[in-house]
Design an enzyme around this catalytic site. Structure first.
Site, PDB file in Angstrom:
ATOM      1  N   ARG A  66      48.669  36.917  39.250  1.00 46.68           N
ATOM      2  CA  ARG A  66      49.692  37.248  38.260  1.00 46.68           C
ATOM      3  C   ARG A  66      50.774  38.145  38.824  1.00 46.68           C
ATOM      4  O   ARG A  66      51.887  38.184  38.298  1.00 46.68           O
ATOM      5  CB  ARG A  66      49.037  37.833  37.012  1.00 46.68           C
ATOM      6  CG  ARG A  66      48.242  36.762  36.280  1.00 46.68           C
ATOM      7  CD  ARG A  66      47.588  37.242  35.026  1.00 46.68           C
ATOM      8  NE  ARG A  66      46.516  38.193  35.326  1.00 46.68           N
ATOM      9  CZ  ARG A  66      45.717  38.717  34.441  1.00 46.68           C
ATOM     10  NH1 ARG A  66      45.841  38.401  33.174  1.00 46.68           N
ATOM     11  NH2 ARG A  66      44.773  39.557  34.788  1.00 46.68           N
ATOM     12  N   GLU A 103      33.183  45.515  42.775  1.00 44.19           N
ATOM     13  CA  GLU A 103      31.967  45.991  42.120  1.00 44.19           C
ATOM     14  C   GLU A 103      30.779  45.098  42.465  1.00 44.19           C
ATOM     15  O   GLU A 103      29.639  45.536  42.487  1.00 44.19           O
ATOM     16  CB  GLU A 103      32.126  45.989  40.584  1.00 44.19           C
ATOM     17  CG  GLU A 103      33.352  46.697  40.046  1.00 44.19           C
ATOM     18  CD  GLU A 103      34.604  45.843  40.081  1.00 44.19           C
ATOM     19  OE1 GLU A 103      34.680  44.821  39.383  1.00 44.19           O
ATOM     20  OE2 GLU A 103      35.525  46.197  40.832  1.00 44.19           O
TER      21      GLU A 103
END
Length: 182
Positions: A66, A103
């Site tokens: 994006r 993560e």
């Protein structure tokens, strides 16, 4: 109302929350309604282009994916070049890569290093600042390519995820500007 408040309200009104996407418990911030609204998209582009001018940027880097959608029109509006930072393996030819931890694993981004020079001041543009991992890797990548980081500009910052604190040392004196702080 001030102009900043008006822009913030316009942008916020065009961002849709999507519950449990991409996984349960996550609230995804969908910017496609904002992109579909010419007035909102123009206001966003103008605000980010103003940041580019204020930072003295000579190039705009957009982070996949994006960040491409936001960064390219910002570069055009500001009269600057646009450089895509892509996921590893997506750019043809010689690239410079930077790995970083997520993560749940690791990833790598790449840039065509010949598109940046020591004379360049680069504004990094993306839609969201979350944990800051991708932004931190892009800062390292731009510096390894020999360019300076003029700043980081995002549509929205998810402050509860701590990205700003993580990026402080990496950015140094370069500003981090978020149009919306959520």
């Amino acid at each position: 109302m001030t102009e900043v408040t008006d822009i913030s309200e316009l942008l916020l009104s065009r961002i849709r929350d999507v519950a449990d996407h991409p996984e349960p418990g996550v609230v995804f911030k969908d910017i496609t309604p904002l992109l579909a609204d010419p007035a909102a998209f123009t206001a966003l582009t103008d605000a980010l282009a103003e940041i580019a001018g204020r930072t003295g940027a000579t190039k705009v880097v957009g982070l996949e994916a994006r960040g491409f959608i936001l960064g390219a029109p910002v570069a055009v509006r500001a009269g600057l070049g646009f450089i895509p930072v892509r996921k590893a393996g997506k750019l043809p030819g010689a690239t410079l890569g930077q790995a970083y931890d997520l993560e749940y694993g690791s990833a790598e981004i790449e840039v065509h290093a010949e598109d940046l020079s020591a004379d360049d001041r680069v504004l990094i543009v993306d839609d969201v600042l979350a944990t800051g991992g991708t932004a931190e890797a892009s800062i390292q990548l731009i510096r390894r390519a020999g360019a300076q980081v003029a700043g980081l500009a995002v549509l929205m910052e998810l402050g509860f995820l701590g990205g700003r604190a993580r990026l402080g040392p990496a950015l140094g004196d370069a500003p981090l500007e978020a149009l919306l702080k959520l």
